[in-house]
Enzyme design. Structure first.
Site, PDB file in Angstrom:
ATOM      1  N   LYS A   1       0.855  -1.195   0.000  1.00 14.45           N
ATOM      2  CA  LYS A   1       0.000   0.000   0.000  1.00 14.45           C
ATOM      3  C   LYS A   1       0.892   1.247   0.000  1.00 14.45           C
ATOM      4  O   LYS A   1       2.118   1.133  -0.005  1.00 14.45           O
ATOM      5  CB  LYS A   1      -0.938  -0.005   1.202  1.00 14.45           C
ATOM      6  CG  LYS A   1      -1.415  -1.379   1.646  1.00 14.45           C
ATOM      7  CD  LYS A   1      -2.277  -2.113   0.640  1.00 14.45           C
ATOM      8  CE  LYS A   1      -2.723  -3.451   1.218  1.00 14.45           C
ATOM      9  NZ  LYS A   1      -3.459  -4.297   0.316  1.00 14.45           N
TER      10      LYS A   1
HETATM   11  C1  LIG Z   1      -4.079  -5.538   1.344  1.00 15.42           C
HETATM   12  C2  LIG Z   1      -5.509  -5.705   1.499  1.00 15.42           C
HETATM   13  C3  LIG Z   1      -6.065  -6.280   2.649  1.00 15.42           C
HETATM   14  C4  LIG Z   1      -5.240  -6.923   3.726  1.00 15.42           C
HETATM   15  O1  LIG Z   1      -4.385  -6.040   4.363  1.00 15.42           O
HETATM   16  P1  LIG Z   1      -3.317  -6.608   5.428  1.00 15.42           P
HETATM   17  O2  LIG Z   1      -2.848  -5.371   6.128  1.00 15.42           O
HETATM   18  O3  LIG Z   1      -2.246  -7.253   4.616  1.00 15.42           O
HETATM   19  O4  LIG Z   1      -4.019  -7.555   6.314  1.00 15.42           O
HETATM   20  C5  LIG Z   1      -7.442  -6.314   2.764  1.00 15.42           C
HETATM   21  N1  LIG Z   1      -8.234  -5.836   1.796  1.00 15.42           N
HETATM   22  C6  LIG Z   1      -7.742  -5.294   0.667  1.00 15.42           C
HETATM   23  C7  LIG Z   1      -8.672  -4.745  -0.360  1.00 15.42           C
HETATM   24  C8  LIG Z   1      -6.365  -5.231   0.470  1.00 15.42           C
HETATM   25  O5  LIG Z   1      -5.874  -4.721  -0.663  1.00 15.42           O
END
Ligand SMILES: *Cc1c(COP(=O)(O)O)cnc(C)c1O
Length: 380
Positions: free
Chosen positions: A182
């Site tokens: 992210k």
């Molecule tokens: C990355 C992501 C998650 C999970 O995030 P984590 O912090 O890795 O648990 C959940 N939903 C979406 C849409 C994502 O892109």
């Protein structure tokens, strides 16, 4: 030219210094830095409360608990999302029900939610996929009067805009991720934001074993505290080392956003005349942070998606298949609901191109020209 990654976190000496200072402070687990990170994050997304947790998956889990979801409840989710979106309702004993997404922005809409409604629908997990803002107001106008809670999966959406505010400002409750894939990263990390004081207080307890007194408050107290464990809780805490990194990352966010949007604008211009390529673009009601920038191919493009990925790999470019579809994964294959034609089209025909803050102009041109060459077009 070195291999071009699909993403590279923008993180460096300032984060290292902040992490090091947190370690030297002697307080490394959840403490004052987590509290400061929560305060700053809540301020950034215009939310009353922020609760830091270990990742977005645990944020979604707690959001579902505090919103009161459990066995017998149906939760509408887009299949077109990372698997955690679909797994979260299962953790609380609820049933995920897949809804389709709109082709233009890849998110749920009132129409696709309506098509997936069941008599037991109690919540919707509304994903802002790849940073594309979803139309929260329209969806809440449909769901709120029906007693359906809208839980936003804003994992990808820190810095994205919805109407006149940041994504998060129109939310009942939202879950965020700080995974390196992210924009803002703490290595691993997550956040819940909400305006509901009771939900926030309960989430704070649940992340810490259901304890009536937080470890930080216990530390501040001069007399030994008599804590109680009020309900089944979890250890979903973030550490102060992570939060210290996150505080620096939040300061970088405006610059990150500007750079990503500039890179994407170059892609959009360069592919405008390439037949068979459709670029994801801002919806009318907001602006993406372009956490993921995808192109969708149609039959006019001379290569199929897999061949284009191979062509790019041969040019030292790491692209990725588009966003996954959970209904094709083993745990959910039996979960046959309505057909999801837009999800299938997007997941099968799209690919994600590299976008990261440090990308050089030469690297951007290299990606652009590799895609154009695959289409038999002259370099831009
Ligand atoms: C990355 C992501 C998650 C999970 O995030 P984590 O912090 O890795 O648990 C959940 N939903 C979406 C849409 C994502 O892109």
């Amino acid at each position: 030219m070195e291999r071009i990654n699909v993403i590279k976190p923008w993180i460096g000496a300032e984060e290292a210094a902040a992490a090091s200072a947190a370690i030297e402070s002697g307080w490394i687990a959840q403490g004052p830095k987590v509290a400061e990170f929560e305060f700053r994050f809540a301020e950034m997304v215009n939310a009353q409360y922020a609760v830091a947790v270990s990742n977005c998956t645990t944020a979604l889990h707690l959001a579902l608990i505090v919103a009161g979801l459990g066995p017998g409840d149906d939760v509408i989710v887009p299949s077109f999302s990372f698997i955690a979106t679909t797994n979260a309702p299962v953790y609380v004993g609820a049933r995920p029900v897949f809804a389709d997404v709109e082709l233009s922005h890849g998110n749920l809409s009132v129409a696709t939610i309506q098509a997936a409604l069941t008599p037991s629908t109690r919540a919707v997990i509304l994903v802002h996929q790849g940073g594309q803002p979803a139309d929260v107001d329209a969806i809440r106008a449909f769901c709120d009067p029906r007693g359906i809670v809208v839980i936003e999966d804003a994992a990808c959406a820190a810095g994205s805009r919805y109407k006149d505010g940041p994504v998060g400002s129109a939310s009942t409750i939202a879950a965020w991720s700080f995974h390196p894939r992210k924009l803002v990263t703490t290595g691993e990390g997550g956040m819940i934001t909400t305006d509901n004081a009771e939900w926030a207080a309960r989430a704070k307890r649940l992340r810490e074993h259901g304890m009536s007194v937080s470890a930080a408050d216990r530390h501040k107290s001069t007399l030994p505290t008599a804590e109680e464990y009020l309900e089944l809780g979890f250890n979903y805490r973030m550490t102060d080392v992570q939060a210290a990194i996150g505080i620096v990352q939040l300061r970088r966010l405006p610059e990150m956003l500007a750079r990503r949007r500039e890179i994407v604008a170059q892609y959009q211009r360069a592919f405008a005349d390439v037949a068979g390529v459709r670029c994801v673009a801002d919806p009318s009601f907001g602006q993406s942070n372009f956490q993921s920038f995808w192109i969708e191919l149609d039959d006019r493009f001379p290569l199929d998606r897999e061949s284009l990925l191979e062509h790019l790999a041969n040019h030292n470019i790491s692209a990725r298949r588009g966003i996954m579809a959970a209904h094709h994964q083993p745990p959910y294959r039996h979960n046959v609901g309505q057909p999801l034609p837009n999800t299938d089209q997007l997941t099968n025909r799209s690919l994600i191109l590299p976008v990261y803050h440090q990308m050089t102009e030469a690297e951007i041109r290299h990606v652009i020209n590799a895609v154009r060459a695959a289409a038999g077009q002259a370099a831009a």
